[in-house]
Design a protein around this motif. Structure first.
Motif, PDB file in Angstrom:
ATOM      1  N   THR A   1     -12.296 -18.205 -13.990  1.00 36.35           N
ATOM      2  CA  THR A   1     -13.294 -18.096 -14.791  1.00 36.35           C
ATOM      3  C   THR A   1     -12.770 -17.855 -16.137  1.00 36.35           C
ATOM      4  OG1 THR A   1     -14.442 -16.173 -13.916  1.00 36.35           O
ATOM      5  CG2 THR A   1     -14.972 -18.550 -13.423  1.00 36.35           C
ATOM      6  N   SER A   2     -11.320 -16.443 -15.624  1.00 40.10           N
ATOM      7  CA  SER A   2     -10.766 -15.795 -16.819  1.00 40.10           C
ATOM      8  C   SER A   2      -9.850 -15.448 -15.979  1.00 40.10           C
ATOM      9  CB  SER A   2     -11.898 -14.775 -16.946  1.00 40.10           C
ATOM     10  OG  SER A   2     -11.867 -13.333 -16.498  1.00 40.10           O
ATOM     11  N   SER A   3      -9.167 -14.631 -16.570  1.00 36.05           N
ATOM     12  CA  SER A   3      -7.745 -14.477 -16.347  1.00 36.05           C
ATOM     13  C   SER A   3      -7.514 -13.196 -15.628  1.00 36.05           C
ATOM     14  CB  SER A   3      -6.748 -13.676 -16.883  1.00 36.05           C
ATOM     15  OG  SER A   3      -7.109 -12.773 -17.710  1.00 36.05           O
ATOM     16  N   ASP A   4      -8.683 -12.480 -14.931  1.00 37.12           N
ATOM     17  CA  ASP A   4      -8.418 -12.118 -13.972  1.00 37.12           C
ATOM     18  C   ASP A   4      -9.882 -12.072 -13.084  1.00 37.12           C
ATOM     19  OD1 ASP A   4     -10.921 -11.184 -15.570  1.00 37.12           O
ATOM     20  OD2 ASP A   4     -10.043  -9.158 -15.724  1.00 37.12           O
ATOM     21  N   GLN A   5     -10.034 -13.100 -12.949  1.00 37.76           N
ATOM     22  CA  GLN A   5     -11.836 -12.992 -11.754  1.00 37.76           C
ATOM     23  C   GLN A   5     -11.355 -15.043 -12.081  1.00 37.76           C
ATOM     24  OE1 GLN A   5     -15.649 -11.942 -13.767  1.00 37.76           O
ATOM     25  NE2 GLN A   5     -14.760 -10.314 -14.676  1.00 37.76           N
ATOM     26  N   SER A   6     -12.409 -15.681 -10.246  1.00 41.47           N
ATOM     27  CA  SER A   6     -11.900 -16.224 -10.476  1.00 41.47           C
ATOM     28  C   SER A   6     -13.828 -16.984  -9.236  1.00 41.47           C
ATOM     29  CB  SER A   6     -11.112 -17.142  -9.382  1.00 41.47           C
ATOM     30  OG  SER A   6     -10.785 -16.334  -8.193  1.00 41.47           O
ATOM     31  N   ILE A   7     -14.136 -18.510  -8.766  1.00 41.31           N
ATOM     32  CA  ILE A   7     -15.212 -18.585  -8.127  1.00 41.31           C
ATOM     33  C   ILE A   7     -14.144 -18.883  -7.223  1.00 41.31           C
ATOM     34  CG2 ILE A   7     -17.277 -19.727  -7.652  1.00 41.31           C
ATOM     35  CD1 ILE A   7     -17.884 -19.535 -10.507  1.00 41.31           C
TER      36      ILE A   7
ATOM     37  N   ALA B   1      -8.356 -10.269   9.274  1.00 43.19           N
ATOM     38  CA  ALA B   1      -6.727 -10.465   8.058  1.00 43.19           C
ATOM     39  C   ALA B   1      -5.750 -12.099   8.051  1.00 43.19           C
ATOM     40  CB  ALA B   1      -5.969  -9.357   8.095  1.00 43.19           C
ATOM     41  N   GLY B   2      -4.591 -11.620   7.404  1.00 43.00           N
ATOM     42  CA  GLY B   2      -4.107 -12.772   7.390  1.00 43.00           C
ATOM     43  C   GLY B   2      -3.490 -12.674   5.964  1.00 43.00           C
ATOM     44  N   PHE B   3      -2.704 -13.980   6.242  1.00 45.16           N
ATOM     45  CA  PHE B   3      -1.570 -14.129   4.804  1.00 45.16           C
ATOM     46  C   PHE B   3      -1.354 -15.750   4.358  1.00 45.16           C
ATOM     47  CE2 PHE B   3       2.898 -14.415   2.988  1.00 45.16           C
ATOM     48  CZ  PHE B   3       2.565 -13.366   2.077  1.00 45.16           C
ATOM     49  N   ASN B   4      -2.509 -15.690   2.782  1.00 49.04           N
ATOM     50  CA  ASN B   4      -2.417 -16.996   1.626  1.00 49.04           C
ATOM     51  C   ASN B   4      -1.259 -17.478   1.372  1.00 49.04           C
ATOM     52  OD1 ASN B   4      -5.198 -17.554   2.597  1.00 49.04           O
ATOM     53  ND2 ASN B   4      -6.020 -15.895   1.324  1.00 49.04           N
ATOM     54  N   VAL B   5      -0.844 -18.520   1.666  1.00 46.05           N
ATOM     55  CA  VAL B   5       0.178 -19.312   0.378  1.00 46.05           C
ATOM     56  C   VAL B   5      -0.343 -20.178  -0.204  1.00 46.05           C
ATOM     57  CG1 VAL B   5       2.015 -20.484   0.726  1.00 46.05           C
ATOM     58  CG2 VAL B   5       1.818 -18.500   2.989  1.00 46.05           C
ATOM     59  N   GLY B   6      -0.184 -20.253  -1.618  1.00 46.71           N
ATOM     60  CA  GLY B   6      -1.456 -21.207  -2.503  1.00 46.71           C
ATOM     61  C   GLY B   6      -0.683 -21.827  -3.430  1.00 46.71           C
ATOM     62  N   TYR B   7      -0.889 -22.563  -3.909  1.00 54.27           N
ATOM     63  CA  TYR B   7      -0.330 -23.203  -5.351  1.00 54.27           C
ATOM     64  C   TYR B   7      -1.472 -23.070  -6.992  1.00 54.27           C
ATOM     65  CZ  TYR B   7       2.936 -26.561  -8.373  1.00 54.27           C
ATOM     66  OH  TYR B   7       2.960 -26.359  -9.235  1.00 54.27           O
ATOM     67  N   ARG B   8      -0.435 -22.866  -7.648  1.00 50.84           N
ATOM     68  CA  ARG B   8      -1.629 -22.195  -8.545  1.00 50.84           C
ATOM     69  C   ARG B   8      -1.385 -24.067  -9.676  1.00 50.84           C
ATOM     70  NH1 ARG B   8      -2.666 -15.760 -10.122  1.00 50.84           N
ATOM     71  NH2 ARG B   8      -3.625 -15.575  -7.975  1.00 50.84           N
ATOM     72  N   PHE B   9      -2.753 -24.507 -10.622  1.00 48.76           N
ATOM     73  CA  PHE B   9      -2.637 -25.331 -11.550  1.00 48.76           C
ATOM     74  C   PHE B   9      -3.281 -25.418 -12.237  1.00 48.76           C
ATOM     75  CE2 PHE B   9      -5.183 -26.735  -8.159  1.00 48.76           C
ATOM     76  CZ  PHE B   9      -6.248 -26.517  -8.039  1.00 48.76           C
TER      77      PHE B   9
ATOM     78  N   SER C   1       6.203 -14.562 -14.541  1.00 50.10           N
ATOM     79  CA  SER C   1       4.688 -15.105 -14.974  1.00 50.10           C
ATOM     80  C   SER C   1       4.229 -16.595 -14.786  1.00 50.10           C
ATOM     81  CB  SER C   1       4.336 -14.698 -16.463  1.00 50.10           C
ATOM     82  OG  SER C   1       5.051 -13.665 -16.189  1.00 50.10           O
ATOM     83  N   LEU C   2       2.506 -16.582 -14.851  1.00 52.62           N
ATOM     84  CA  LEU C   2       2.022 -17.688 -14.835  1.00 52.62           C
ATOM     85  C   LEU C   2       1.701 -18.426 -16.098  1.00 52.62           C
ATOM     86  CD1 LEU C   2       0.924 -18.462 -11.322  1.00 52.62           C
ATOM     87  CD2 LEU C   2       2.732 -19.794 -12.345  1.00 52.62           C
ATOM     88  N   VAL C   3       1.594 -19.635 -16.480  1.00 47.13           N
ATOM     89  CA  VAL C   3       0.818 -19.768 -17.959  1.00 47.13           C
ATOM     90  C   VAL C   3      -0.552 -19.980 -17.722  1.00 47.13           C
ATOM     91  CG1 VAL C   3       1.109 -20.834 -19.884  1.00 47.13           C
ATOM     92  CG2 VAL C   3       2.825 -20.256 -18.896  1.00 47.13           C
ATOM     93  N   ASP C   4      -2.126 -19.018 -18.052  1.00 50.56           N
ATOM     94  CA  ASP C   4      -2.892 -19.472 -17.293  1.00 50.56           C
ATOM     95  C   ASP C   4      -3.342 -20.238 -15.891  1.00 50.56           C
ATOM     96  OD1 ASP C   4      -5.878 -19.300 -18.886  1.00 50.56           O
ATOM     97  OD2 ASP C   4      -5.116 -21.029 -20.112  1.00 50.56           O
ATOM     98  N   PRO C   5      -3.782 -19.670 -15.641  1.00 50.38           N
ATOM     99  CA  PRO C   5      -3.606 -21.239 -14.549  1.00 50.38           C
ATOM    100  C   PRO C   5      -5.243 -21.607 -14.638  1.00 50.38           C
ATOM    101  CG  PRO C   5      -3.829 -19.570 -13.403  1.00 50.38           C
ATOM    102  CD  PRO C   5      -3.093 -18.845 -15.180  1.00 50.38           C
ATOM    103  N   LYS C   6      -5.556 -22.389 -13.861  1.00 47.79           N
ATOM    104  CA  LYS C   6      -6.834 -23.152 -14.260  1.00 47.79           C
ATOM    105  C   LYS C   6      -7.199 -22.673 -12.059  1.00 47.79           C
ATOM    106  CE  LYS C   6      -7.261 -23.734 -18.406  1.00 47.79           C
ATOM    107  NZ  LYS C   6      -7.421 -22.910 -19.464  1.00 47.79           N
ATOM    108  N   GLY C   7      -6.745 -23.038 -11.577  1.00 47.24           N
ATOM    109  CA  GLY C   7      -6.959 -23.427 -10.211  1.00 47.24           C
ATOM    110  C   GLY C   7      -6.319 -23.341  -9.636  1.00 47.24           C
TER     111      GLY C   7
END
Length: 178
Positions: free
Chosen positions: A51-57, A170-178, A22-28
């Protein structure tokens, strides 16, 4: 090479639920659609602000963008960039991974050149698109990855005449949350 890539993706998909944390409250989140970079040469970079735990821009920049999966071979050349803005809804999952749906607006600009019978045909690719992205995102030690697919409707008659009014990707994203 294709078998190796598919094996790595398959292993990642199979083991992700087992090893996820689990991640602890990512901001971006920053991300790259690496499959389209490898197969098409299109670099698709994205950023999400939660913007919340289940929504983002989200905002994405697509450099060397292509219409769907049209290739740039045999005298065809895409000189196109696009910007995409989305609002992302995460649901049906837990902190280790969730399904998401994202309505979006994409603006593509540039031109498509094609050599036809000793002449160059130029199509103005400037167009707006409204669409929907759906996918799944796994989370593992602040790394986020997963498949997605999108469908969009374009609003340029010139682009629709050359390609189609509707675009699938279609695609496959790889990212980093912070």
């Amino acid at each position: 090479m294709k078998k190796l890539i598919l094996a790595i993706i398959g292993f990642s998909l199979a083991t992700a639920p087992v090893f996820s944390q689990s991640l602890v409250d990512p901001k971006g989140e920053v991300r790259l659609n690496f499959l389209n970079t490898i197969f098409l040469g299109s670099v698709e970079l994205g950023y999400e602000q939660f913007t919340s735990s289940d929504q983002s821009i989200g905002v994405e920049l697509h450099v060397n963008d292509r219409f769907g999966y049209s290739s740039a071979k045999n005298g065809r050349d895409f000189s196109v960039t696009s910007v995409l803005a989305s609002y992302n809804f995460y649901f049906a999952g837990d902190d280790n991974g969730k399904v998401y749906v994202s309505p979006f607006f994409k603006y593509r600009f540039g031109e498509y050149r094609e050599a036809l019978d000793n002449t160059i045909s130029i199509t103005n690719m400037n167009s707006g698109y409204i669409g929907l992205i759906g996918g799944y995102r796994w989370n593992f030690n602040n790394f986020a990855f997963g498949p997605f697919a999108s469908i969009a409707r374009g609003f340029s008659q010139e682009v629709a005449d050359k390609f189609s009014a509707v675009e699938f990707k279609a695609g496959f994203n790889v990212g980093y949350r912070f």
